[in-house]
Design an enzyme around this catalytic site. Sequence first.
Site, PDB file in Angstrom:
ATOM      1  CE1 TYR A  58      18.520  -1.402  43.940  1.00  0.00           C
ATOM      2  CE2 TYR A  58      17.219  -3.364  43.450  1.00  0.00           C
ATOM      3  CZ  TYR A  58      17.318  -1.988  43.588  1.00  0.00           C
ATOM      4  OH  TYR A  58      16.205  -1.190  43.374  1.00  0.00           O
ATOM      5  CB  SER A  62      26.365  -5.890  42.534  1.00  0.00           C
ATOM      6  OG  SER A  62      25.273  -5.514  41.723  1.00  0.00           O
ATOM      7  CD  GLN A  63      22.589  -1.350  46.826  1.00  0.00           C
ATOM      8  OE1 GLN A  63      21.576  -0.762  46.505  1.00  0.00           O
ATOM      9  NE2 GLN A  63      22.627  -2.181  47.856  1.00  0.00           N
ATOM     10  CG  ASP A  97      27.706  -8.194  34.981  1.00  0.00           C
ATOM     11  OD1 ASP A  97      26.464  -8.219  34.942  1.00  0.00           O
ATOM     12  OD2 ASP A  97      28.349  -7.779  35.965  1.00  0.00           O
ATOM     13  CG  HIS A 138      25.770  -9.081  38.377  1.00  0.00           C
ATOM     14  ND1 HIS A 138      26.629  -8.028  38.138  1.00  0.00           N
ATOM     15  CD2 HIS A 138      25.099  -8.768  39.521  1.00  0.00           C
ATOM     16  CE1 HIS A 138      26.480  -7.120  39.081  1.00  0.00           C
ATOM     17  NE2 HIS A 138      25.574  -7.544  39.933  1.00  0.00           N
TER      18      HIS A 138
END
Length: 326
Positions: A92, A189-190, A275, A304
């Site tokens: 992201y 992540s994204q 996270d 994260h």
Amino acid sequence: MPLFDLPLDELRDYRPDRDEPADFDDFWARTLAEARQHDLAATYTPYELPLATVEVYEVSFAGWGGHRINGWFLLPRGAEGPVPCVMHYIGYSGGRGFPKDHLLWPTAGYAVFVMETRGHGGANVGSPGTTPDPHGGANPQAPGMMTRGILDPEDYYYRRVFTDAVRAVDAALEHPAVDGSGIVVSGGSQGGGIAQATAALHPAVKAALVDVPFLTHFRRAVEITGKDPYQELVRFMATRRDSAEQVFRTLAYFDGMNFAARGQVPALYSVALMDDVCPPSTVFAAYNHWQGPKEIVVWPWNNHEGGGGYQSEEQVRYLHKLLAAG
């Protein structure tokens, strides 16, 4: 950040019920069929950079709506015959960045196709982007991308992104240096959420590397984390107090658990137990629904950032062993 989610032994068994729309498969089949009506028109333009062992190309292709999507394509210099290709999707806010950011896979003997996420990379100084999102979304939105078009799945931002990701695989398959039997999707992540969806949507994908995935188990995520990007959804629903039912209806078409339930290929996941951006229970929710052969690497003391370089080494070893075994 201390441990805040379920204990690890409970996480390993955490498999919540999925909220899946009855027309989920039809929605995505129709979406991809519409996208494929546009000429893919993939281009690979040599990029002048004097690297001794890697060839670099700027890549562009038609994604959702025929919009041009940019990225990088890196190839081991002097490779004999087609090589497996790792599709890399970005986290992201990040753009495609620079070729130097993507040298791991070509130095390990694979091609890498880096897809830029439309509309991102304008506020991340370390990872600039070049691809706009011409389709803005119909409803008022919270800052960021999470609520663009959130009141209608047809107009939602990630409908465009996931479609772009599938079309990126189409573009990679057209390159003569790519071994079509060795397409692997990857991201963190994204990017992990995008990889998870693409593995379910494109039949050419043979394996998935999914790190600390975002865009999964939305309802629990917004309830237990106070961090962005999930908090973009919370701020929107706090402002539009009558919107929650419609928001979650839309998100059901994009929830990683529903894609994981359709994931048939081997997958290597990772999760970080501290996270607070993509909580561990949301990661395990997808992992435990994944239908194909799977492994998960647990990083107990990380937030994260997950496993970082340690996880990258795990991926290289995993993929080499997997592809060597056919």
